[in-house]
Design a protein around this motif. Structure first.
Motif, mmCIF file in Angstrom:
data_model
loop_
_atom_site.group_PDB
_atom_site.id
_atom_site.type_symbol
_atom_site.label_atom_id
_atom_site.label_comp_id
_atom_site.label_asym_id
_atom_site.label_seq_id
_atom_site.Cartn_x
_atom_site.Cartn_y
_atom_site.Cartn_z
ATOM 1 N N THR A 172 4.565 5.974 2.668
ATOM 2 C CA THR A 172 3.314 5.641 3.342
ATOM 3 C C THR A 172 3.174 6.451 4.628
ATOM 4 N N TYR A 173 2.013 7.061 4.781
ATOM 5 C CA TYR A 173 1.710 7.902 5.939
ATOM 6 C C TYR A 173 0.550 7.305 6.730
ATOM 7 N N LEU A 174 0.487 7.645 8.009
ATOM 8 C CA LEU A 174 -0.710 7.427 8.801
ATOM 9 C C LEU A 174 -1.370 8.784 8.993
ATOM 10 N N ALA A 175 -2.659 8.855 8.711
ATOM 11 C CA ALA A 175 -3.392 10.112 8.815
ATOM 12 C C ALA A 175 -4.736 9.858 9.476
ATOM 13 N N THR A 219 -6.351 3.902 2.420
ATOM 14 C CA THR A 219 -6.841 2.635 2.954
ATOM 15 C C THR A 219 -7.309 2.842 4.389
ATOM 16 N N VAL A 220 -8.554 2.482 4.685
ATOM 17 C CA VAL A 220 -9.088 2.650 6.030
ATOM 18 C C VAL A 220 -8.448 1.628 6.968
ATOM 19 N N VAL A 221 -7.926 2.133 8.100
ATOM 20 C CA VAL A 221 -7.318 1.272 9.120
ATOM 21 C C VAL A 221 -8.267 1.067 10.296
ATOM 22 N N ALA A 222 -8.918 2.153 10.722
ATOM 23 C CA ALA A 222 -9.840 2.078 11.858
ATOM 24 C C ALA A 222 -10.762 3.290 11.816
ATOM 25 N N ARG A 223 -11.918 3.160 12.504
ATOM 26 C CA ARG A 223 -12.884 4.252 12.551
ATOM 27 C C ARG A 223 -13.348 4.463 13.988
ATOM 28 N N THR A 228 -11.587 8.909 11.086
ATOM 29 C CA THR A 228 -11.131 7.707 10.386
ATOM 30 C C THR A 228 -9.612 7.717 10.328
ATOM 31 N N LEU A 229 -9.007 6.611 10.745
ATOM 32 C CA LEU A 229 -7.568 6.457 10.616
ATOM 33 C C LEU A 229 -7.279 5.826 9.266
ATOM 34 N N LEU A 230 -6.415 6.477 8.484
ATOM 35 C CA LEU A 230 -6.097 6.030 7.134
ATOM 36 C C LEU A 230 -4.612 5.759 6.980
ATOM 37 N N GLU A 231 -4.309 4.765 6.167
ATOM 38 C CA GLU A 231 -2.958 4.582 5.667
ATOM 39 C C GLU A 231 -2.954 5.194 4.276
ATOM 40 N N LEU A 278 -0.601 13.733 11.034
ATOM 41 C CA LEU A 278 0.014 13.218 9.819
ATOM 42 C C LEU A 278 1.423 12.750 10.154
ATOM 43 N N HIS A 279 1.705 11.484 9.836
ATOM 44 C CA HIS A 279 2.982 10.880 10.210
ATOM 45 C C HIS A 279 3.533 10.065 9.048
#
Length: 314
Positions: A172-175, A219-223, A228-231, A278-279
């Motif tokens: 799982t990444y945060l992008a 999956t949208v985390v925040a906007r 857009t921050l995505l998982e 990308l993390h």
């Protein structure tokens, strides 16, 4: 100290690479003619057999590397990585078990030498622990931070490679993407061709005809107003998979000059983003002894960008 015979298991990320290119990457300072000579002489072995320079490797192949000097035929030996770089690599060890290390990879450190880079994370770890077997279980792009696994034995390297390729494995990444991610795009099944070209430059591209299957779950985390921050969960592990899938939907990773717009990447630098956002946050892989789970919190430089944007994340 004389160089020794080494055995490397081909990772999923290197599947499809020609044998000659794979060997040249391992022996960056060895003359090209010498590399081809040891392949043709049979000193390089693939699964205990000879291999042509043009042979395409597959994940899980075991490659025997002969005891070449990482220098030239005049006898110069390999140059040791700078002490400061070795110290950073050691400091990046988040935890260690008898058979593996968990690394919180820094974004500006390549995982191995090659492509004009003399040293990477694995060379630094080997320099710090010269009497220990250490091998990458998988890879991250140079500009990507987060969780990585390093095997401390050859059997563990093989087991982890199989575990990471297991359909049950989860990465799982945060992008942060540049643009407003479509609400109706969640699971992306788009084949990727790592040999694509865009504007005369090599790129991983979506190609239903020539690409290999690739699945990402967004999956949208925040906007914010323009991002857009995505998982992102990876069900496959193709090269540049998240970057290529995001670009396909016209929402490239923020700060990504390769798959996005260079002017937009320059604009993101004004927000303090100096690399693709990308993390690699979480990883869970099935092993014989149970699930191996890792968690690496969002890197400080990316967390600072999030704070400037006023976005919340976990």
């Amino acid at each position: 100290m004389q160089p020794q015979v080494r055995y490397i298991d081909v990772a999923e990320a290197d599947a499809g690479m020609r044998l000659d290119n794979f060997i040249r990457r391992q022996f960056k300072r060895v003359p090209r003619s010498r590399v081809y000579r040891v392949i043709r002489s049979g000193e390089v072995r693939v699964n205990r057999g000879r291999g042509r320079p043009s042979r395409r490797l597959v994940a899980g192949d075991q490659v025997r590397l002969p005891p070449l000097r990482t220098g030239d035929d005049t006898g110069r030996t390999a140059v040791r990585p700078p002490d400061a770089m070795i110290e950073r690599a050691v400091a990046a060890i988040q935890s260690e078990a008898p058979d593996h290390l968990v690394i919180a990879k820094p974004a500006d450190m390549p995982v191995h030498a090659g492509s004009g880079v003399d040293f990477g994370l694995i060379e630094c770890l080997r320099a710090a622990r010269p009497d220990e077997y250490l091998e990458l279980a998988h890879r991250l792009d140079r500009g990507t931070s987060g969780a990585m696994l390093v095997a401390r034995s050859r059997p563990t390297r093989h087991e982890l490679a199989e575990a990471l390729a297991d359909a049950r494995a989860r990465k799982t990444y945060l992008a942060l993407v540049d643009g407003i991610w479509p609400n109706d795009v969640t699971r992306v099944d788009q084949p990727l061709d790592r040999n694509g070209m865009v504007g005369g430059e090599p790129r991983v591209i979506v190609d239903p005809d020539n690409g290999k299957s690739a699945t990402s779950v967004f999956t949208v985390v925040a906007r914010s107003s323009n991002a857009t921050l995505l998982e992102v969960g990876l069900l496959t592990g193709r090269k540049h998979q998240i970057r290529a899938h995001a670009a396909y939907f016209k929402c490239p990773i923020a700060g990504d000059r390769r798959y996005g717009d260079s002017k937009r990447a320059a604009a993101w630098r004004q927000w303090g983003l100096k690399r693709p956002f990308l993390h690699a946050r979480d990883m869970a892989v099935p092993r014989q002894s149970g699930w191996l789970q890792t968690h690496v919190p969002l890197a400080d430089d990316l967390a600072a960008v999030m704070q400037r944007l006023g976005l919340q994340w976990e």
